[in-house]
Design a protein around this motif. Structure first.
Motif, short mmCIF file in Angstrom:
data_model
loop_
_atom_site.label_atom_id
_atom_site.label_comp_id
_atom_site.label_asym_id
_atom_site.label_seq_id
_atom_site.Cartn_x
_atom_site.Cartn_y
_atom_site.Cartn_z
N ASP A 109 0.66 -1.14 -0.01
CA ASP A 109 0.00 0.04 -0.06
C ASP A 109 0.88 1.40 0.15
OD1 ASP A 109 -1.88 1.99 0.41
OD2 ASP A 109 -2.77 1.12 2.34
N CYS A 110 1.39 1.66 -0.98
CA CYS A 110 2.50 2.36 -1.26
C CYS A 110 2.33 3.58 -2.49
CB CYS A 110 3.84 1.93 -1.34
SG CYS A 110 3.84 0.95 -3.04
N LEU A 111 0.94 3.58 -2.99
CA LEU A 111 1.18 4.47 -4.20
C LEU A 111 0.55 5.84 -3.72
CD1 LEU A 111 -0.34 1.88 -6.66
CD2 LEU A 111 1.91 2.77 -6.23
N THR A 112 1.61 6.67 -3.28
CA THR A 112 1.29 7.85 -2.68
C THR A 112 2.18 8.99 -3.31
OG1 THR A 112 2.80 7.68 -0.74
CG2 THR A 112 0.37 6.97 -0.60
N LEU A 113 1.98 10.29 -2.99
CA LEU A 113 2.59 11.19 -3.52
C LEU A 113 2.99 12.45 -2.68
CD1 LEU A 113 0.70 13.60 -4.53
CD2 LEU A 113 0.57 12.13 -6.63
N ASN A 114 3.82 13.17 -2.60
CA ASN A 114 3.95 14.25 -1.87
C ASN A 114 4.18 15.73 -2.74
OD1 ASN A 114 4.76 12.38 0.13
ND2 ASN A 114 6.53 12.11 -1.20
N VAL A 115 3.53 16.68 -2.03
CA VAL A 115 3.61 18.00 -2.81
C VAL A 115 4.35 19.04 -1.95
CG1 VAL A 115 2.04 19.84 -3.80
CG2 VAL A 115 1.54 17.47 -3.93
N TRP A 116 5.16 20.03 -2.44
CA TRP A 116 5.74 21.04 -1.94
C TRP A 116 5.19 22.32 -2.77
CZ3 TRP A 116 8.28 16.61 -1.84
CH2 TRP A 116 8.86 16.26 -0.63
N THR A 117 4.47 23.30 -2.09
CA THR A 117 4.20 24.31 -2.84
C THR A 117 4.51 25.71 -2.14
OG1 THR A 117 2.14 25.44 -3.83
CG2 THR A 117 1.92 24.11 -1.75
N PRO A 118 4.86 26.84 -3.14
CA PRO A 118 5.05 28.03 -2.48
C PRO A 118 3.73 28.68 -2.34
CG PRO A 118 5.28 28.13 -4.76
CD PRO A 118 5.25 26.51 -4.56
N SER A 119 2.74 28.47 -2.80
CA SER A 119 1.48 28.91 -2.53
C SER A 119 0.25 28.28 -3.04
CB SER A 119 1.27 30.49 -3.45
OG SER A 119 0.09 30.89 -3.18
N ILE A 120 -0.73 28.01 -2.33
CA ILE A 120 -2.05 27.28 -2.80
C ILE A 120 -2.83 28.03 -3.64
CG2 ILE A 120 -1.53 25.38 -0.95
CD1 ILE A 120 -3.89 26.87 0.50
N ALA A 205 -5.39 22.79 -7.42
CA ALA A 205 -5.87 22.89 -6.04
C ALA A 205 -4.67 23.37 -5.13
CB ALA A 205 -6.75 21.99 -5.49
N PHE A 206 -3.46 22.98 -5.42
CA PHE A 206 -2.22 22.79 -4.76
C PHE A 206 -1.35 24.49 -5.34
CE2 PHE A 206 -3.33 18.82 -4.13
CZ PHE A 206 -2.96 18.41 -2.82
N GLY A 207 -1.98 25.34 -6.01
CA GLY A 207 -1.46 26.35 -6.79
C GLY A 207 -0.50 25.98 -7.74
N GLY A 208 -0.57 24.62 -8.48
CA GLY A 208 0.15 24.32 -9.59
C GLY A 208 -0.66 24.58 -10.98
#
Length: 545
Positions: A109-120, A205-208
């Motif tokens: 159960d590993c199908l995940t991701l991570n997000v770094w954002t300067p602004s949402i 939605a994450f500012g991308g």
């Protein structure tokens, strides 16, 4: 001081204190994003928000093992996204290397991701990072891949997991039989496509900006970039590509033995017999860690599969036919690639005469060109350089040449930077040593990594690489203020040489690309593999017709 002035001073002090409290409270309010996939709560540090462990596909467990990724289940309320998800299953480590790091818990159960954002609330360019590890090891949460520094340059950084080893890349006739399109293998690659589809749907939605996405990866991550550029399933999901130390090797085909490799289905059947697993039911019932370890110990080779659907043909042929994604490319390699991967280099012969004799036997009319590039005067260095160029150098230059011919501005680099600890260990510019510089993670390398000195020069070089990479993600052109101009490859065959500082040069290793291109074309005709079997390890090459 008058009573009125005292009162004004007290009011001013109280106002400042309230403002400070409000600022602190604001900084401590966890950011929440309401994405189409669901609401998530992350963390904020120094104005950069991070959201970790977000599922982009359903857990591939039980009967879902060795199936294409399915949509992740929706959730109610706000999901906690402050901790990384589990790494994908990988072999139990038996030795420690400079790459060894504590990746914590592993799971199917590993199908995940991570997000770094300067602004949402912005619309920033997006970089989707695919980790390396030979398609067998690695994780999106490794400290080298922390996206905060690139996010400070205005880039939304996404790091992804994908299935590894036998769980991600097994082909088998019974798996193909249960597939609606008659194929198997490439599950890890399909995971990568599913992550890109998640980005397309959710990253706004994450500012991308979902219409300004770059895929990027190093080593097996660079190979994955090549796979994605070659796969019809990924077309339209990215706009730029970064391939660091990628390798355009021959790839097993699903149904037939070709280029020195057995058919992928036949290899899967042989593994099942070794594991004494007569059916998919038995294979799917095996403990995931035991299965992963036993497959690795049996020598199961983890590669993509040319299946006519996910990968329509050999990567070389896709590029030669102009069927690859027509996007700008930034590609390159390190001068010391093989210094930390010596298992890929053949042993040094007893003497120079034996070296030259073997090269002439293997390379025929190409031997003179080979020996000019890799002379017998220093056999060890020549062997390291020949193995490096056959895998990484040729691939990098072939990518930028192909994309240039396709009308895409593309950029080549050579990372040739060392520092006291690497040079003392004879690891100058080793495989992956550019990563902490382009991620800005000089202080977050694995425990056995040669320690990078905390000096203005090292920080300045890292800042330049971070800006080049961020600029390319943003616009398709790598620009860094106060650093050398990086010209497109073009007719001048331009290259950015990254040593103590970046410098603009042309014609990297004259004759290198032509030699290895000729060798690959001859191997194709002779139905031989092209990968790390170069130089002394090369098969005999047919004479040009």
């Amino acid at each position: 001081m008058s009573r009125g002035l005292l009162r004004l001073t007290a009011i001013a002090a109280a106002t400042a204190a309230l403002a400070a409290c409000a600022t602190t409270a604001s900084a401590q309010v966890p950011p929440v994003v309401n994405a189409p996939a669901g609401s998530v709560r992350g963390t904020t540090d120094d104005a950069i928000s991070a959201f970790k462990g977000i599922p982009f596909a359903a857990p591939p467990v039980g009967d879902m093992r060795w199936r294409p990724p399915a949509p992740a289940a929706t959730w109610q309320g706000v999901r906690d996204a402050t901790q990384f998800g589990a790494a994908c299953m990988q072999p139990t480590p038996v030795i420690q290397t400079i790459y060894s790091a504590d990746i914590g818990r592993t799971s199917e159960d590993c199908l995940t991701l991570n997000v770094w954002t300067p602004s949402i609330t912005g619309k920033a360019p997006v970089m989707v990072w695919i980790h390396g590890g030979a398609l067998v090891t690695g994780s999106s949460k490794e400290t080298l891949y922390d996206g905060a520094r690139l996010a400070r340059e205005g880039v939304v950084v996404v790091t992804i997991n994908y299935r590894l080893g036998v769980l991600g890349w097994l082909a088998h006739p019974d798996l193909s039989a249960e597939s609606p399109v008659g194929i198997s293998g490439n599950y890890g690659l399909m995971d990568q496509v599913a992550a890109l589809e998640w980005v397309k749907r959710n990253i706004a939605a994450f500012g991308g900006d979902p219409d300004n996405v770059a895929i990027a990866g190093e080593s097996a991550g660079g190979l994955s970039v090549l796979y994605l550029m070659s796969s019809p399933l990924a077309q339209g999901l990215f706009d730029r590509a970064i391939a660091q130390s990628a390798y355009m090797i021959s790839t097993p085909e699903l149904k037939q033995a070709r280029y020195g490799a057995p058919a992928a289905e036949a290899a899967g059947s042989a593994l099942a017999r070794t594991l004494q697993a007569p059916s998919l039911r038995v294979l799917r019932g095996m403990d995931a860690q035991a299965l992963t370890d036993r497959a690795a110990m049996s020598g199961f080779a983890t590669f993509g599969v040319v299946d006519g659907v996910v990968l329509p043909r050999q990567i070389v042929d896709v590029f030669d036919r102009g069927e690859q994604a027509k996007v700008p490319v930034l590609a390159g390699f390190n001068s010391g690639e093989i210094r930390s991967l010596r298992m890929l280099a053949p042993p040094v012969p007893a003497d120079a005469a034996a070296y030259e004799r073997t090269i002439r036997e293997r390379y025929g009319d190409l031997a003179d060109a080979f020996l000019r590039l890799y002379p017998s005067a220093d056999m060890e260095e020549s062997i390291l350089a020949a193995s490096r160029d056959a895998l990484y150098g040729w691939t990098s230059e072939r990518m930028v040449r192909s994309q240039t011919q396709a009308g895409q501005p593309s950029f080549l680099y050579l990372f040739d930077h060392g520092y006291p600890a690497t040079d003392a260990a004879r690891l100058h510019a080793f495989h992956a040593s550019e990563l902490p510089y382009m991620f800005g993670t000089l202080d977050r390398t694995p425990p056995r990594w040669p320690a990078i000195p905390d000096t203005p020069g090292e920080r300045q070089l890292s800042d330049a690489l971070v800006r080049y990479w961020a600029s390319f993600v943003r616009s398709g052109r790598p620009v860094a203020d106060d650093a050398a101009a990086w010209s497109p490859y073009g007719e001048a065959r331009s290259v950015l040489a990254i040593r103590e500082a970046p410098s603009s040069e042309t014609h990297l290793y004259p004759g290198m690309f032509e030699l290895h291109e000729a060798a690959v074309q001859r191997r194709k005709v002779a139905d031989q593999a092209w990968n790390w079997n170069a130089g002394l390890a090369s098969p005999s090459l047919a004479e040009a017709q």
